[in-house]
Design a protein around this motif. Structure first.
Motif, PDB file in Angstrom:
ATOM      1  N   PHE A  12      83.104  31.792  15.521  1.00 13.38           N
ATOM      2  CA  PHE A  12      82.828  33.103  14.933  1.00 13.38           C
ATOM      3  C   PHE A  12      83.596  34.198  15.669  1.00 13.38           C
ATOM      4  N   LEU A  13      83.546  34.192  16.991  1.00 16.84           N
ATOM      5  CA  LEU A  13      84.230  35.230  17.761  1.00 16.84           C
ATOM      6  C   LEU A  13      85.745  35.189  17.543  1.00 16.84           C
ATOM      7  N   GLN A  14      86.286  33.997  17.396  1.00 12.79           N
ATOM      8  CA  GLN A  14      87.721  33.898  17.109  1.00 12.79           C
ATOM      9  C   GLN A  14      88.043  34.522  15.753  1.00 12.79           C
ATOM     10  N   VAL A  67      81.079  38.035  33.686  1.00 14.78           N
ATOM     11  CA  VAL A  67      80.688  37.210  32.550  1.00 14.78           C
ATOM     12  C   VAL A  67      79.178  37.300  32.406  1.00 14.78           C
ATOM     13  N   TYR A  68      78.739  37.573  31.186  1.00 14.13           N
ATOM     14  CA  TYR A  68      77.317  37.730  30.899  1.00 14.13           C
ATOM     15  C   TYR A  68      76.857  36.632  29.950  1.00 14.13           C
ATOM     16  N   ASP A  69      75.547  36.490  29.833  1.00 13.30           N
ATOM     17  CA  ASP A  69      75.011  35.555  28.850  1.00 13.30           C
ATOM     18  C   ASP A  69      75.465  36.020  27.471  1.00 13.30           C
ATOM     19  N   ILE A  70      75.533  35.094  26.528  1.00 11.37           N
ATOM     20  CA  ILE A  70      76.098  35.413  25.219  1.00 11.37           C
ATOM     21  C   ILE A  70      75.274  36.445  24.470  1.00 11.37           C
ATOM     22  N   ARG A  71      73.984  36.482  24.667  1.00  7.61           N
ATOM     23  CA  ARG A  71      73.147  37.492  24.003  1.00  7.61           C
ATOM     24  C   ARG A  71      73.561  38.891  24.466  1.00  7.61           C
ATOM     25  N   LEU A 102      77.127  39.657  23.038  1.00  7.02           N
ATOM     26  CA  LEU A 102      77.095  40.026  21.622  1.00  7.02           C
ATOM     27  C   LEU A 102      76.470  41.404  21.407  1.00  7.02           C
ATOM     28  N   ALA A 103      75.464  41.736  22.190  1.00  4.21           N
ATOM     29  CA  ALA A 103      74.863  43.072  22.098  1.00  4.21           C
ATOM     30  C   ALA A 103      75.895  44.139  22.463  1.00  4.21           C
ATOM     31  N   TYR A 142      72.827  36.892  14.752  1.00  4.31           N
ATOM     32  CA  TYR A 142      72.865  36.038  15.945  1.00  4.31           C
ATOM     33  C   TYR A 142      71.848  36.504  16.988  1.00  4.31           C
ATOM     34  N   LEU A 143      71.624  37.806  17.052  1.00  8.39           N
ATOM     35  CA  LEU A 143      70.737  38.371  18.072  1.00  8.39           C
ATOM     36  C   LEU A 143      69.260  38.325  17.691  1.00  8.39           C
TER      37      LEU A 143
END
Length: 181
Positions: free
Chosen positions: A65-67, A111-115, A118-119, A168-169
């Motif tokens: 998705f991010l790509q 680097v953070y958790d994906i949540r 994405l936020a 996603y969130l």
């Protein structure tokens, strides 16, 4: 590096254009589009960072998705740069200039958790969405309906991506955490 230079047009200038848009009007639109271009590259790099660093049970879906999103952002940036060049302007093209003219702030290098990631992406997209809406109004108010339409189309794409990130969130997930017994 070649030391001989022939400058065809200085950065920060707007020349007469074949679109028959008054230079004063074109200058305002070029300035707005260069801000959009800078914002797009900040978002592009942040999305790419998150694409590289995503981990967890939903890794592959989020990675893909991010790509898709950063590729759409890159395509939009290219379209913006070509439009502002057609208007007689010079697109910002180096990282220093892009960073200086961006209206959005990237997250730091950690680097953070994906949540959290994405936020942060959603927050930046929201700022860009608001800016696009203002620039659509500016362009159309100055009689540049083609730029307004281009930005509207890009706005629709970024709003769709923001909506997907919002999903996603959400709290609902198929991933079940193991209970500690």
């Amino acid at each position: 590096m070649n030391t001989q230079k022939t400058v065809r047009q200085e950065a920060g200038t707007v020349e007469e254009n074949s679109l028959r848009l008054d230079e004063e009007k074109a200058e305002q639109i070029v300035e707005a589009l260069n801000a959009d271009l800078a914002d797009a590259y900040v978002l592009y790099h942040q999305l790419h960072k998150h694409h590289w660093n995503v981990e967890g049970a939903e890794f592959l879906d989020v990675h893909v998705f991010l790509q898709e999103v950063y590729e759409d952002v890159e395509d939009a940036a290219d379209e913006v740069a070509e439009r502002l060049q057609a208007l007689g302007g010079v697109p910002h093209a180096n990282m220093t200039t892009l960073a200086a003219h961006a209206t959005v702030e990237p997250e730091d290098e950690d680097v953070y958790d994906i949540r959290t990631s994405l936020a942060n992406d959603l927050e930046m997209m929201g700022d860009i969405i608001e800016s696009y809406r203002q620039h659509v109004e500016l362009a159309e108010g100055l009689g540049d309906y083609a730029t307004g339409e281009m930005l509207r189309e890009q706005l629709e794409v970024i709003e769709e991506h923001a909506h997907h990130i919002e999903h996603y969130l959400e709290d609902d997930s198929l991933v079940v955490e193991s209970a500690t017994r």
